[in-house]
Write a protein that holds these residues in place. Structure first.
Motif, PDB file in Angstrom:
ATOM      1  N   ALA A  19       0.832  -1.218   0.094  1.00 21.92           N
ATOM      2  CA  ALA A  19       0.019   0.091   0.049  1.00 21.92           C
ATOM      3  C   ALA A  19       0.705   1.189   0.085  1.00 21.92           C
ATOM      4  O   ALA A  19       0.550   2.420  -0.704  1.00 21.92           O
ATOM      5  CB  ALA A  19      -0.983  -0.008   1.221  1.00 21.92           C
ATOM      6  N   ALA A  20       1.966   1.193   0.682  1.00 24.69           N
ATOM      7  CA  ALA A  20       2.722   2.414   0.803  1.00 24.69           C
ATOM      8  C   ALA A  20       3.426   3.041  -0.617  1.00 24.69           C
ATOM      9  O   ALA A  20       3.002   4.261  -0.777  1.00 24.69           O
ATOM     10  CB  ALA A  20       3.832   2.030   1.664  1.00 24.69           C
ATOM     11  N   PRO A  21       3.769   2.402  -1.363  1.00 20.80           N
ATOM     12  CA  PRO A  21       4.293   2.858  -2.760  1.00 20.80           C
ATOM     13  C   PRO A  21       3.069   3.102  -3.603  1.00 20.80           C
ATOM     14  O   PRO A  21       3.225   4.109  -4.249  1.00 20.80           O
ATOM     15  CB  PRO A  21       5.369   1.745  -3.179  1.00 20.80           C
ATOM     16  N   LEU A  22       2.045   2.481  -3.494  1.00 20.34           N
ATOM     17  CA  LEU A  22       0.965   2.427  -4.327  1.00 20.34           C
ATOM     18  C   LEU A  22       0.180   4.053  -3.906  1.00 20.34           C
ATOM     19  O   LEU A  22      -0.071   4.782  -5.007  1.00 20.34           O
ATOM     20  CB  LEU A  22      -0.130   1.658  -4.161  1.00 20.34           C
ATOM     21  N   LEU A  23       0.143   4.360  -2.708  1.00 14.38           N
ATOM     22  CA  LEU A  23      -0.349   5.450  -2.164  1.00 14.38           C
ATOM     23  C   LEU A  23       0.715   6.603  -2.513  1.00 14.38           C
ATOM     24  O   LEU A  23       0.212   7.849  -2.979  1.00 14.38           O
ATOM     25  CB  LEU A  23      -0.479   5.495  -0.461  1.00 14.38           C
ATOM     26  N   ASP A  24       2.063   6.496  -2.645  1.00 13.80           N
ATOM     27  CA  ASP A  24       2.952   7.312  -3.240  1.00 13.80           C
ATOM     28  C   ASP A  24       2.516   7.753  -4.449  1.00 13.80           C
ATOM     29  O   ASP A  24       2.464   8.949  -4.735  1.00 13.80           O
ATOM     30  CB  ASP A  24       4.292   6.915  -2.978  1.00 13.80           C
ATOM     31  N   TYR A  25       2.359   7.002  -5.219  1.00 12.50           N
ATOM     32  CA  TYR A  25       1.769   7.013  -6.667  1.00 12.50           C
ATOM     33  C   TYR A  25       0.662   7.795  -6.927  1.00 12.50           C
ATOM     34  O   TYR A  25       0.408   8.718  -7.643  1.00 12.50           O
ATOM     35  CB  TYR A  25       1.875   5.705  -7.359  1.00 12.50           C
ATOM     36  N   LEU A  26      -0.272   7.226  -5.854  1.00  9.14           N
ATOM     37  CA  LEU A  26      -1.712   7.967  -5.875  1.00  9.14           C
ATOM     38  C   LEU A  26      -1.542   9.419  -5.771  1.00  9.14           C
ATOM     39  O   LEU A  26      -2.073  10.336  -6.473  1.00  9.14           O
ATOM     40  CB  LEU A  26      -2.594   7.417  -5.074  1.00  9.14           C
ATOM     41  N   ALA A  27      -0.782   9.955  -4.597  1.00 12.73           N
ATOM     42  CA  ALA A  27      -0.694  11.143  -4.409  1.00 12.73           C
ATOM     43  C   ALA A  27      -0.243  12.004  -5.326  1.00 12.73           C
ATOM     44  O   ALA A  27      -0.457  13.137  -5.502  1.00 12.73           O
ATOM     45  CB  ALA A  27       0.247  11.361  -3.037  1.00 12.73           C
ATOM     46  N   LEU A  28       1.027  11.570  -6.009  1.00 14.77           N
ATOM     47  CA  LEU A  28       1.472  12.272  -7.099  1.00 14.77           C
ATOM     48  C   LEU A  28       0.591  12.446  -8.224  1.00 14.77           C
ATOM     49  O   LEU A  28       0.382  13.481  -8.752  1.00 14.77           O
ATOM     50  CB  LEU A  28       2.775  11.445  -7.712  1.00 14.77           C
ATOM     51  N   LEU A  29      -0.263  11.395  -8.466  1.00 10.57           N
ATOM     52  CA  LEU A  29      -1.310  11.360  -9.775  1.00 10.57           C
ATOM     53  C   LEU A  29      -2.428  12.562  -9.287  1.00 10.57           C
ATOM     54  O   LEU A  29      -2.682  13.477 -10.086  1.00 10.57           O
ATOM     55  CB  LEU A  29      -1.860  10.160  -9.745  1.00 10.57           C
ATOM     56  N   ALA A  30      -2.389  12.636  -8.079  1.00  7.38           N
ATOM     57  CA  ALA A  30      -3.720  13.498  -7.522  1.00  7.38           C
ATOM     58  C   ALA A  30      -3.205  14.825  -7.632  1.00  7.38           C
ATOM     59  O   ALA A  30      -4.103  15.686  -8.068  1.00  7.38           O
ATOM     60  CB  ALA A  30      -4.095  13.127  -6.068  1.00  7.38           C
ATOM     61  N   ARG A  31      -1.913  15.188  -7.438  1.00  4.26           N
ATOM     62  CA  ARG A  31      -1.330  16.293  -7.467  1.00  4.26           C
ATOM     63  C   ARG A  31      -1.361  16.847  -8.664  1.00  4.26           C
ATOM     64  O   ARG A  31      -1.542  18.047  -8.975  1.00  4.26           O
ATOM     65  CB  ARG A  31       0.111  16.417  -6.530  1.00  4.26           C
ATOM     66  N   TRP A  32      -0.708  15.915  -9.572  1.00  4.88           N
ATOM     67  CA  TRP A  32      -0.597  16.459 -11.126  1.00  4.88           C
ATOM     68  C   TRP A  32      -1.842  16.659 -11.628  1.00  4.88           C
ATOM     69  O   TRP A  32      -1.898  17.559 -12.488  1.00  4.88           O
ATOM     70  CB  TRP A  32       0.332  15.537 -11.682  1.00  4.88           C
ATOM     71  N   ASN A  33      -2.856  15.892 -11.388  1.00 13.75           N
ATOM     72  CA  ASN A  33      -4.062  15.909 -12.022  1.00 13.75           C
ATOM     73  C   ASN A  33      -4.795  17.210 -11.648  1.00 13.75           C
ATOM     74  O   ASN A  33      -5.696  17.647 -12.675  1.00 13.75           O
ATOM     75  CB  ASN A  33      -5.008  14.685 -11.320  1.00 13.75           C
ATOM     76  N   ARG A  34      -4.597  17.828 -10.579  1.00 12.50           N
ATOM     77  CA  ARG A  34      -5.069  19.313 -10.230  1.00 12.50           C
ATOM     78  C   ARG A  34      -4.708  20.312 -11.491  1.00 12.50           C
ATOM     79  O   ARG A  34      -5.700  21.005 -11.713  1.00 12.50           O
ATOM     80  CB  ARG A  34      -4.964  19.627  -8.891  1.00 12.50           C
ATOM     81  N   THR A  35      -3.487  19.923 -12.176  1.00  9.95           N
ATOM     82  CA  THR A  35      -2.923  21.170 -13.035  1.00  9.95           C
ATOM     83  C   THR A  35      -3.176  20.575 -14.431  1.00  9.95           C
ATOM     84  O   THR A  35      -3.652  21.197 -15.214  1.00  9.95           O
ATOM     85  CB  THR A  35      -1.549  21.256 -12.814  1.00  9.95           C
ATOM     86  N   TYR A  36      -2.819  19.321 -14.554  1.00  6.89           N
ATOM     87  CA  TYR A  36      -2.902  18.606 -15.941  1.00  6.89           C
ATOM     88  C   TYR A  36      -3.997  17.681 -16.587  1.00  6.89           C
ATOM     89  O   TYR A  36      -3.933  17.583 -17.659  1.00  6.89           O
ATOM     90  CB  TYR A  36      -1.498  17.822 -15.982  1.00  6.89           C
ATOM     91  N   ASN A  37      -5.089  17.791 -15.415  1.00  3.16           N
ATOM     92  CA  ASN A  37      -6.170  16.878 -16.111  1.00  3.16           C
ATOM     93  C   ASN A  37      -5.808  15.429 -16.782  1.00  3.16           C
ATOM     94  O   ASN A  37      -6.213  15.226 -17.810  1.00  3.16           O
ATOM     95  CB  ASN A  37      -7.010  17.501 -16.978  1.00  3.16           C
ATOM     96  N   LEU A  38      -5.256  14.605 -15.972  1.00  3.95           N
ATOM     97  CA  LEU A  38      -4.650  13.456 -16.667  1.00  3.95           C
ATOM     98  C   LEU A  38      -5.554  12.210 -16.519  1.00  3.95           C
ATOM     99  O   LEU A  38      -5.791  11.588 -17.396  1.00  3.95           O
ATOM    100  CB  LEU A  38      -3.572  13.142 -15.444  1.00  3.95           C
ATOM    101  N   THR A  39      -6.727  12.327 -15.425  1.00  8.33           N
ATOM    102  CA  THR A  39      -7.505  11.413 -15.363  1.00  8.33           C
ATOM    103  C   THR A  39      -8.957  12.130 -15.081  1.00  8.33           C
ATOM    104  O   THR A  39      -8.748  13.078 -14.261  1.00  8.33           O
ATOM    105  CB  THR A  39      -7.411  10.309 -14.322  1.00  8.33           C
TER     106      THR A  39
END
Length: 211
Positions: A19-39
């Motif tokens: 769960a730890a590395p997966l949540l690190d990925y999720l946090a990065l995705l959520a942060r970038w998603n606010r600006t770049y609309n990745l998902t």
């Protein structure tokens, strides 16, 4: 989120410590998603089920590949789904993330760097133009296109004996019936995604005579 993800990993017979590395990925995705609309999924809580666990539901299909250091191409991967979660839980699996969108490719390169995923790489390319024919043991695609179109775009990437691992919702009988000549279905199996009621199927397709 951690509790939900750990329970989901256990349900999929994966180590909850992942769960730890997966949540690190999720946090990065959520942060970038606010600006770049990745998902289109904006809420990180929703991402646990709809992105992480949905991607990981297919992990047992790549287990034999990971065990022998095999190569998987994730076609039209978007923000790295399912390729990055699979790379995180299956050390030894060599993952190529094929994506033509520059913003998404930049995000994935940063994600691979921050997560230390040495066996994964980004190929910023259209699928049909990706010039590594016969290099992959398997290709996968999640919500990308019909089975015939996936094979038309990316079938050239498979080595002899290689397979398409297509993640589908309802059983795609019409798509199966429309497979191009030379390809055949090896398996159609329901997949259970923890916390998601929606139907999911794994469709395994290979070249005729190689099964």
């Amino acid at each position: 989120m951690r509790g939900e993800l750990e329970a989901g990993l256990s349900a999929l017979a994966l180590d909850p410590a992942l769960a730890a590395p997966l949540l690190d990925y999720l946090a990065l995705l959520a942060r970038w998603n606010r600006t770049y609309n990745l998902t289109a999924v904006r809420d990180p809580h929703e991402m646990v089920g709809k992105h992480l666990l949905d991607s990981l539901a297919m992990h047992r299909y790549v287990e034999p590949l990971a065990a022998r250091g095999g190569a998987l191409a994730d076609l039209g991967t978007g923000a790295g789904l399912p390729g990055i979660p699979l790379a995180l839980v299956k050390p030894g699996l060599r993952v190529t993330l094929v994506e033509s969108n520059g913003k998404k490719a930049r995000f994935m390169r940063e994600a691979l760097r921050q997560l230390g995923l040495k066996d994964a790489r980004v190929a910023e390319s259209r699928i049909e133009a990706f010039a590594e024919p016969g290099a992959y043991d398997a290709i996968t695609a999640r919500a990308l296109a019909t089975l015939p179109l996936i094979l038309e775009l990316g079938g050239h990437l498979l080595k002899p004996g290689g397979v398409l691992l297509a993640m589908k919702g309802v059983r795609p009988d019409e798509e199966i019936a429309a497979l191009p000549e030379g390809w055949e279905v090896r398996a159609v199996e329901p997949m259970a995604v923890p916390g998601l009621a929606a139907e999911r199927h794994m469709v395994v397709v290979g070249r005729v005579g190689e099964g």
